[in-house]
Design a protein around this motif. Structure first.
Motif, PDB file in Angstrom:
ATOM      1  N   UNK A 327      26.039  30.770  21.604  1.00 12.21           N
ATOM      2  CA  UNK A 327      27.266  30.597  22.378  1.00 12.21           C
ATOM      3  C   UNK A 327      27.177  31.456  23.627  1.00 12.21           C
ATOM      4  N   UNK A 328      27.174  30.838  24.775  1.00 12.08           N
ATOM      5  CA  UNK A 328      27.223  31.529  26.058  1.00 12.08           C
ATOM      6  C   UNK A 328      28.636  31.409  26.606  1.00 12.08           C
ATOM      7  N   UNK A 329      28.898  32.133  27.719  1.00 13.15           N
ATOM      8  CA  UNK A 329      30.254  32.091  28.274  1.00 13.15           C
ATOM      9  C   UNK A 329      30.192  32.216  29.782  1.00 13.15           C
ATOM     10  N   UNK A 330      30.851  31.280  30.463  1.00 15.39           N
ATOM     11  CA  UNK A 330      31.104  31.448  31.885  1.00 15.39           C
ATOM     12  C   UNK A 330      32.124  32.569  32.038  1.00 15.39           C
ATOM     13  N   UNK A 331      32.260  33.173  33.212  1.00 19.11           N
ATOM     14  CA  UNK A 331      33.185  34.285  33.387  1.00 19.11           C
ATOM     15  C   UNK A 331      34.615  33.899  33.025  1.00 19.11           C
ATOM     16  N   UNK A 332      35.334  34.801  32.404  1.00 21.10           N
ATOM     17  CA  UNK A 332      36.750  34.607  32.082  1.00 21.10           C
ATOM     18  C   UNK A 332      37.453  35.938  32.318  1.00 21.10           C
ATOM     19  N   UNK A 333      38.720  35.880  32.705  1.00 21.35           N
ATOM     20  CA  UNK A 333      39.454  37.063  33.163  1.00 21.35           C
ATOM     21  C   UNK A 333      39.834  37.967  31.991  1.00 21.35           C
ATOM     22  N   UNK A 334      39.618  39.258  32.253  1.00 21.55           N
ATOM     23  CA  UNK A 334      40.212  40.289  31.411  1.00 21.55           C
ATOM     24  C   UNK A 334      41.396  40.929  32.119  1.00 21.55           C
ATOM     25  N   UNK A 335      41.254  41.146  33.416  1.00 22.25           N
ATOM     26  CA  UNK A 335      42.325  41.739  34.222  1.00 22.25           C
ATOM     27  C   UNK A 335      42.227  41.146  35.615  1.00 22.25           C
ATOM     28  N   UNK A 336      43.060  40.157  35.878  1.00 16.61           N
ATOM     29  CA  UNK A 336      43.004  39.445  37.153  1.00 16.61           C
ATOM     30  C   UNK A 336      43.811  40.214  38.189  1.00 16.61           C
ATOM     31  N   UNK A 337      43.281  40.395  39.403  1.00 18.49           N
ATOM     32  CA  UNK A 337      44.017  41.140  40.438  1.00 18.49           C
ATOM     33  C   UNK A 337      45.287  40.406  40.844  1.00 18.49           C
ATOM     34  N   UNK A 351      42.734  45.714  40.552  1.00 18.37           N
ATOM     35  CA  UNK A 351      41.749  45.749  39.471  1.00 18.37           C
ATOM     36  C   UNK A 351      41.256  44.327  39.225  1.00 18.37           C
ATOM     37  N   UNK A 352      39.947  44.181  39.095  1.00 19.77           N
ATOM     38  CA  UNK A 352      39.330  42.876  38.846  1.00 19.77           C
ATOM     39  C   UNK A 352      38.322  43.055  37.716  1.00 19.77           C
ATOM     40  N   UNK A 353      38.724  42.649  36.519  1.00 23.13           N
ATOM     41  CA  UNK A 353      37.836  42.772  35.379  1.00 23.13           C
ATOM     42  C   UNK A 353      37.642  41.386  34.764  1.00 23.13           C
ATOM     43  N   UNK A 354      36.376  41.028  34.466  1.00 29.06           N
ATOM     44  CA  UNK A 354      36.029  39.736  33.867  1.00 29.06           C
ATOM     45  C   UNK A 354      34.914  39.947  32.865  1.00 29.06           C
ATOM     46  N   UNK A 355      34.788  39.011  31.974  1.00 26.98           N
ATOM     47  CA  UNK A 355      33.739  39.071  30.952  1.00 26.98           C
ATOM     48  C   UNK A 355      33.061  37.717  30.892  1.00 26.98           C
ATOM     49  N   UNK A 356      31.894  37.653  30.288  1.00 24.35           N
ATOM     50  CA  UNK A 356      31.132  36.439  30.126  1.00 24.35           C
ATOM     51  C   UNK A 356      29.818  36.757  29.457  1.00 24.35           C
ATOM     52  N   UNK A 357      29.011  35.737  29.211  1.00 21.43           N
ATOM     53  CA  UNK A 357      27.685  35.934  28.623  1.00 21.43           C
ATOM     54  C   UNK A 357      26.725  35.046  29.378  1.00 21.43           C
ATOM     55  N   UNK A 358      25.831  35.662  30.172  1.00 14.07           N
ATOM     56  CA  UNK A 358      25.691  37.120  30.397  1.00 14.07           C
ATOM     57  C   UNK A 358      26.873  37.685  31.186  1.00 14.07           C
ATOM     58  N   UNK A 359      26.948  39.039  31.224  1.00 16.04           N
ATOM     59  CA  UNK A 359      28.064  39.725  31.864  1.00 16.04           C
ATOM     60  C   UNK A 359      28.106  39.355  33.333  1.00 16.04           C
ATOM     61  N   UNK A 360      29.260  38.979  33.839  1.00 13.88           N
ATOM     62  CA  UNK A 360      29.328  38.528  35.243  1.00 13.88           C
ATOM     63  C   UNK A 360      29.242  39.686  36.234  1.00 13.88           C
ATOM     64  N   UNK A 411      34.434  32.881  38.962  1.00 12.53           N
ATOM     65  CA  UNK A 411      35.881  32.947  39.101  1.00 12.53           C
ATOM     66  C   UNK A 411      36.201  33.568  40.444  1.00 12.53           C
ATOM     67  N   UNK A 412      37.227  33.074  41.125  1.00 13.64           N
ATOM     68  CA  UNK A 412      37.656  33.614  42.407  1.00 13.64           C
ATOM     69  C   UNK A 412      39.155  33.818  42.366  1.00 13.64           C
ATOM     70  N   UNK A 413      39.605  35.032  42.751  1.00 13.09           N
ATOM     71  CA  UNK A 413      41.031  35.338  42.771  1.00 13.09           C
ATOM     72  C   UNK A 413      41.384  35.982  44.092  1.00 13.09           C
ATOM     73  N   UNK A 414      42.546  35.575  44.659  1.00 13.05           N
ATOM     74  CA  UNK A 414      43.095  36.164  45.873  1.00 13.05           C
ATOM     75  C   UNK A 414      44.235  37.093  45.492  1.00 13.05           C
ATOM     76  N   UNK A 415      44.289  38.256  46.117  1.00 14.97           N
ATOM     77  CA  UNK A 415      45.405  39.185  45.932  1.00 14.97           C
ATOM     78  C   UNK A 415      45.638  39.904  47.247  1.00 14.97           C
ATOM     79  N   UNK A 416      46.868  39.841  47.754  1.00 14.74           N
ATOM     80  CA  UNK A 416      47.099  40.499  49.038  1.00 14.74           C
ATOM     81  C   UNK A 416      47.717  41.860  48.833  1.00 14.74           C
ATOM     82  N   UNK A 417      47.512  42.713  49.818  1.00 20.47           N
ATOM     83  CA  UNK A 417      48.160  44.021  49.910  1.00 20.47           C
ATOM     84  C   UNK A 417      49.038  43.971  51.145  1.00 20.47           C
ATOM     85  N   UNK A 418      50.383  44.072  50.914  1.00 18.71           N
ATOM     86  CA  UNK A 418      51.335  43.978  52.009  1.00 18.71           C
ATOM     87  C   UNK A 418      52.086  45.297  52.109  1.00 18.71           C
TER      88      UNK A 418
END
Length: 1335
Positions: A327-337, A351-360, A411-418
């Protein structure tokens, strides 16, 4: 708690997406925001080449973002391409094509960028590909030659498509190839045969590919098979067709489906099983498909990795294959920004934390450009997967992107700082009214925004400190929780938010309401089809909240048709059927809460008839019957009834054969030989029986010898020299074959003679020339063409009887008393009876009474004595005292009586008399009772007087009875009462030398302080019932109104009644006596006639022999009859019942009559014989004798022409012609001068003179006053009345008609009419008179 932000950073979504008023929207529009992508196309985007291409990209921000695109990593200048356009206020691209243009030119990787003054956001990389459906390569396929029992693989090799096509196999006739354990399609599309059968060559096999995007199906050229067969097909061990070898591996990504496949060859076809080494298969995630050849694991996780083993097994051997799953894994979010809003000089982190196999791998971007680890600024620091911000400044707003990727995806996530500097603002509605339910958990929301993060507090009714703690809890997002709302929590709550730049507040008004509850809920119920079902739904709610009650069925709105009636507290369904079954939900809903309860209605009905009757397992006397049960309509089938019909003895008649329990549908039926059966089955449940099923095929059993012995065998003589042997014939189903015969044997008992025999097809046989009353041994046997049945046991019969020859001797009487006597005689010789001894029969009759002047009619009765003693004796009972009797005796067998014995006469002794015929109180004064009675019907001796006993019954002090003795020749007595205010009970009995006889009881009426006297005519039926309940009744009772017995009634107006059928009361019992002369019916007792009294009286209930109904007469017509009778009941206080029946013994009908006779019975049938009697409604046993009468013939052929249309038309035509002739005559008269000249033009119709308006008279000639010849008299002339006009009847002519129009008014005696004299012409009978002239 509702969704809301718990910090300023999370409030940006609320701020930008929540405008509740114009002012608030204006405030929000001043807040600057970096762009945010809100909609984009999927990463792997496959499009249909026939459609335009649309690549979505939408974003929000303030100011409004602008968009640009990159294709394959380079700037995409769509402005130079006329086929590409961008939608307004959006970044979505639309690529249009014309016929012949290539969509493939636009394949590639697209990425969208949205930017404004505060940053740049970017979309995922969108891989655009055009769907393809390539054609199958043309190929010529040679027939595949294969040996029977060998495995076979037919390859499909579909053309590569985008996306891959769906594969299925069919033959050339477009019939799907059936798949089973032996034949199946693999995951790669190939068709696998575990072993080939000879019939596999009967069709061809074609692989088909369905391309869903283009909606096309492509077919490969078909395979044909040639199967070589041999005498014996050898069995073979299992071997795997796919996968090959003993071990393989498979990789699957997390959250995808795992498909493992094992297809094996072998003969017999192997069975497939699966297991996992070292662990159990997860039952909730595993599915077995394609006859266990495919193992499907849903939503794979890391723990599903391991070794899976499939086993192929048949009776020759077993083989295994192990599949190692990784069982392999594409990246999946642990802590999405997430977006970050800061005030100047504040700090924060992304914070941007993700997991997968292999580690992303984590990579940061800022405004779409890579952010290197060394690229640090004064207020920002990047530490791996975290970016830390310190002391931010105005103008440092930006959009950061986090990209987590490995070899299986990204995985791609956008997060702004205002960075904002704002005073507090309220985001919710102003002065909101909130209504909540008592005892519920309540939240008061107060969304706010500000930078720096404002502090907030809650106040109630503008008083006290902030609300937090205890009953209340305040959240950082501005919400206030009231843990359990009570009535005292009502009020106005104020929310205040403040920071260094200012303050804002809002108010919430809270009202606490009672809950809406269903207090009487519908319950589950079962109802039979056609009945009525009712669901209750009673609701309690807050009186200030309107509540609506709605009903749904199976979660759908209920259509309230005519059978469904909804009222305030219930739903009623009448005449229910199967379509009404379902779940009914009652929902009570107010503005702030609701309550609902559901109940299921199960409709019960008779079961459907069984289907598909089949016969199997035939045998000589049995067959197996199998059927398919029908729908039980929600009531389990409890039994089946099997019926049969045969076409030989009673064709077309269905008979019950046997029954079985409801859990059987295949039974063995035991049958009779030589019957051509057909069967049908009826299902039975708690509601009833189903209709019969369709008949089964016929089944004919072969013939056999009879099994049954004829029953009821007996022998008995019909004459003195024969013996008739009879028996019950075998039933039709016991015949077992044709030509049924009965063999009979007989011989004299204990004679040792040879058996004599006879044969007959009937059910009796007569043996002639026998001795008189001799015992015979008899036996019988049935036979047919197939043989003889079993013989019966020996039965004893007797030849015929003859008349006894010897009379009983020395008949004598002893020990005679008033009602019984002892009888003795000498027995006869038993041989002289010449038959079976039945009894000694004593005939006796009452010759006369010893009472002077008492006449009795002699009638002969008999009584039997069964005894075999030498000197028999018996007791004769039921004799009348003080009477002369004579008697004689005979001996009897079953057919004859012997000669009579000597005649004996005897006299019974004197006894006590019967009760007086009647006893009544004629009238009462203040202290006197006037009594009257009559002699007993049977004095039973010489009367010596009467005993009158009376005693107070309502006195407060106990009193002893007073006894008076009255001479025997007195039947009236005046009794002076000791106390006028006391009620007395009186007892009268007659006396002989033997003592007093039966007592007749009466009770004095109420008087003085015990109640007011009322006229009997004023006493109602309820009063009678009340008095009945108050009196102690003795013996039988009749009505008495303290008047002498009424005289014979004069002829009264008759009452017409319809013969309506009602429940028939108990009829008069009939006593049957064995007599040798005519049964005597006693005449009605004499009745003393006296004028009626007007003395006030009270209605009492008693019974005596003076109450009778007699002289019943009937005067019949064709459809009605006038009925009259005489009676001794009190007038105005009695009711009668007319009971009659047809002479054909049809059921009786009874008609209640509340009026005095005579009455008219209507609605009778013409030319019909009736039996009629009259009895008392209160005392059914008092009845008249039966009268037989016959109605007259109906005049059905005599039609009243006065009511016929043709006659009316003819009369109108004649009247019109006469009118025309009169007009012509008048015209000629006025013009020709042949007639006398008149002073007036108009001729009056009356023969009398009339004054003109001026007071003068109009004189007419005699000629003018004469009526026209043949016409009726003038309208004012004397008209002869009809002989049967309605004027003749009733008190005023007001007739009453019942609902069917028959006349039920009272008739009176016709009034005498004077004959009209003169020269008037006879009057034609009017239609109305004509109708009643027939009545």
């Amino acid at each position: 708690m509702p969704e809301c932000c718990v910090s300023v950073n999370e409030c940006v979504g609320v701020l930008m997406g929540m405008c509740l008023s114009t002012n608030e929207c204006a405030l929000v529009s001043t807040v600057k925001q970096p762009p945010t992508i809100i909609k984009q196309s999927v990463k792997d985007y496959i499009v249909d080449p026939r459609d335009n291409i649309i690549i979505e990209c939408e974003a929000k921000g303030n100011p409004t973002p602008t968009f640009l695109w990159r294709k394959n990593g380079k700037f995409f200048n769509f402005g130079n391409d006329p086929r590409v356009t961008m939608q307004k206020h959006s970044g979505t691209l639309k690529i249009g094509f014309r016929p012949g243009e290539r969509p493939e030119d636009y394949e590639g990787e697209y990425q969208c960028f949205a930017s404004n003054d505060h940053g740049v956001a970017m979309s995922n990389k969108i891989l655009l590909r055009v769907s393809k459906a390539p054609l199958w390569p043309k190929e010529i396929l040679e027939p595949r030659v294969v040996t029977e029992g060998s495995p076979l693989i037919l390859p499909c090799n579909p053309p590569p498509g985008l996306p891959p096509p769906q594969i299925f196999w069919m033959d050339s006739n477009m019939n799907p190839i059936p798949q089973n354990e032996r034949v199946s399609m693999g995951q790669n599309g190939d068709l696998y045969f575990s072993n080939v059968h000879l019939q596999d060559a009967e069709r061809d096999y074609s692989c088909n590919a369905r391309f869903n995007f283009t909606h096309t199906i492509q077919q490969k050229n078909p395979f044909s098979l040639r199967v070589q067969t041999s005498r014996r097909v050898a069995e073979s061990r299992p071997s795997f067709l796919t996968p090959s070898g003993i071990q393989s591996s498979k990789m699957v990504l997390r959250d995808q489906e795992l498909l493992l496949e094992c297809i094996a060859a072998g003969l017999p076809t192997p069975s497939i099983t699966w297991f996992k080494k070292g662990a159990e298969l997860p039952a909730k995630k595993v599915k077995f498909e394609n006859n266990n050849k495919v193992l499907r694991v849903l939503s794979v996780s890391e723990e599903d990795a391991g070794d899976y083993v499939c086993t192929a097994n048949n009776n020759v051997g077993m083989i295994r294959h192990t599949i190692s799953v990784d069982v392999k894994a594409a990246p999946y979010w642990l802590d999405k920004p997430t977006n970050l809003i800061l005030a100047p000089d504040e700090g924060g982190r992304l914070v941007c934390r993700a997991n997968g196999k292999p580690k992303p791998t984590i990579q940061w971007f800022v405004d779409g450009e890579p952010l290197e680890g060394s690229n640090s600024v004064r207020h920002r620091e990047m530490l791996g997967d975290t970016i830390i911000f310190r002391s931010v400044e105005i103008g440092s707003s930006a959009v950061y992107q986090c990209n987590a990727s490995n070899q299986h995806g990204y995985l791609l996530a956008n997060a702004f700082v205002s960075v904002l500097d704002l005073s507090p603002m309220m985001l919710g509605p102003k002065n909101q009214l909130i209504q909540v339910i008592e005892n519920n958990r309540t939240f008061l929301d107060c969304p706010f925004f500000g930078s720096p993060l404002p502090e907030h507090r809650w106040f109630k009714n503008g008083q006290g400190s902030g609300l937090d703690g205890g009953h209340y809890r305040s959240y950082l997002n501005g919400s206030l929780e009231i843990k359990r709302t009570r009535r005292e929590d009502e009020g106005t709550y104020t929310c205040v938010a403040s920071n260094m730049l200012g303050k804002a507040e809002n108010q919430v008004h809270l009202e606490v309401k009672e809950p809406t509850r269903i207090v009487q809920a519908p319950v589950h119920q079962s109802a039979v089809r056609g009945t009525t079902a009712r669901f209750d739904c009673k609701v309690n709610s807050d009186p200030t909240l309107p509540v609506t009650v709605t009903w749904t069925k199976d979660d759908k709105p209920l259509d309230l048709r005519w059978r469904l009636k909804k009222d305030k507290d219930s739903l009623t369904i009448s005449n229910i059927n199967e379509g009404d079954a379902g779940t009914y939900t009652c929902m009570a809903k107010s503005a702030i809460d609701q309550d609902s309860v559901s109940a299921r209605l199960t409709v019960l009905g008779r079961p459907d008839p069984p289907m598909d009757l089949d016969l199997s397992d035939p045998a000589a006397r049995s067959v197996r019957l199998t059927w398919i049960p029908g729908n039980d309509h929600n009531s389990p089938i409890t039994g089946f009834l099997v019926q049969f019909e045969e076409d030989r003895w009673e064709p077309g008649r269905w008979q019950n054969l046997t029954s079985f329990s409801g859990d059987l549908n295949s039974v063995v039926l035991q049958l009779s030989p030589y019957v051509n059966y057909q069967f049908r089955v009826i299902a039975i449940n708690s509601v009833g029986q189903s209709d019969p099923s369709q008949p089964s095929p016929r089944y004919k059993t072969s013939g056999a010898a009879p099994d049954a012995i004829p029953r009821g065998l007996r022998g008995w003589g019909t004459r003195n020299d024969n013996m008739e042997i009879t028996w019950e014939p075998l039933q039709d189903l016991e015949r077992n074959g044709p030509n049924l015969q009965y063999h009979v044997w007989w011989r004299r008992k204990d004679s040792g003679e040879q058996w004599e025999s006879g044969t007959t097809p009937s059910s009796s046989y007569v043996v002639q020339n026998t001795d008189t009353y001799v015992p015979y041994e008899i036996r019988i046997q049935a036979s047919n063409e197939f043989g003889s049945g079993p013989e019966s046991n020996v039965v004893i019969g007797y030849s015929g009887e003859d008349k006894p020859t010897e009379p009983p001797r020395q008949l004598q009487v002893s020990n005679v008393d008033s009602t019984k006597a002892q009888v003795k005689w000498k027995a006869v010789n038993m041989s002289s009876i010449r038959g079976e001894f039945k009894e000694y029969r004593l005939y006796y009759s009452r010759k006369s009474s010893l009472v002077p002047d008492l006449v009795v009619k002699e009638e002969t009765k008999n009584k039997g004595f069964y005894t075999t003693a030498e000197e028999p004796s018996g007791i004769l009972t039921g004799l009348v005292p003080f009477s002369k009797y004579k008697m004689s005796m005979v001996v009897a067998n079953n057919r004859f009586e012997g000669p009579p014995s000597n005649m004996v006469e005897f006299t019974t002794r004197e006894g006590v008399p019967d009760a007086p015929r009647f006893f009544k109180i004629n009238r009462r004064t203040l202290d006197t009772l006037y009594l009257e009675w009559d002699r007993p019907l049977e004095p039973n001796g010489i009367l010596i007087g009467y005993k009158l006993e009376y005693q107070a019954v309502n006195s407060s002090r106990p009193s002893s009875p007073t006894i008076l003795t009255i001479p025997h020749n007195v039947t009236k007595h005046t009794l002076r009462l000791p106390d006028r205010f006391t009620r007395y009970k009186l007892f009268l009995s007659a006396l002989t030398q033997q003592g007093s006889g039966e007592v007749f009881a009466e009770e004095s009426p109420h008087f003085s302080n015990e109640g007011e006297f009322v006229s009997p005519d004023c006493i109602s039926r309820s009063d009678v019932d009340f008095h009945l309940s108050q009196f102690e009744l003795t013996n039988a009772f009749v009505f008495s109104d303290f008047t002498p017995t009424p005289p014979p009634l004069a002829t009264l107006p008759s009452t017409t009644i319809a013969a309506t059928e009602i429940s028939t009361p108990a009829t008069t019992p009939l006593t049957t006596m064995t007599t040798s002369s005519t049964t005597t019916v006693a005449p009605p007792p004499p009745t003393t006639e006296a004028p009626p009294t007007t003395t006030a009286a009270v209605l009492l209930i008693s019974r005596g022999p003076n109450l009778n109904i007699w002289n019943l007469t009937v005067d019949p017509n064709s459809v009605y009859a006038n009925v009259s009778w005489r009676h001794s009941f009190p007038s105005g206080s009695s009711a009668f019942v007319l009971e009659f029946a047809l002479d054909s013994k049809k059921p009786m009908k009874s008609v209640p009559v509340m009026q005095q006779p005579p009455v008219t019975v209507a609605d009778l049938n013409a030319s019909t014989t009736y039996h009629l009697r009259v009895y008392s409604h209160e005392l059914n046993s008092i009845s008249s004798t039966w009268v037989i009468f016959k109605t007259k013939a109906a005049y059905i052929d005599q039609v009243d022409i006065a009511t016929q249309g043709w006659f009316i038309g003819l009369m109108c035509a004649i009247a019109l012609i006469i009118l025309i002739l009169l007009i012509v005559c008048f015209i000629k008269r006025s013009r020709g001068g042949k007639y006398p000249v008149r002073d007036k033009k108009d001729l009056p119709l009356d023969p009398v003179d009339h004054k003109d308006r001026d007071g003068s008279f109009d004189y007419h000639s005699d000629e003018d006053n004469k009526p026209l010849q043949g016409s009726q008299t003038s309208l004012d002339g004397n008209v002869k009345e009809s002989d049967d006009s309605l004027v003749d009847y009733g008190d005023g002519g007001d007739g009453q008609f019942n609902e069917d129009g028959s006349f039920i008014g009272q008739y009176t005696v016709k009034k005498d009419k004077d004959e009209t004299e003169g020269n008037e012409s006879s009057e034609a009978t009017s239609p109305v008179n004509a109708i009643y002239s027939l009545a």
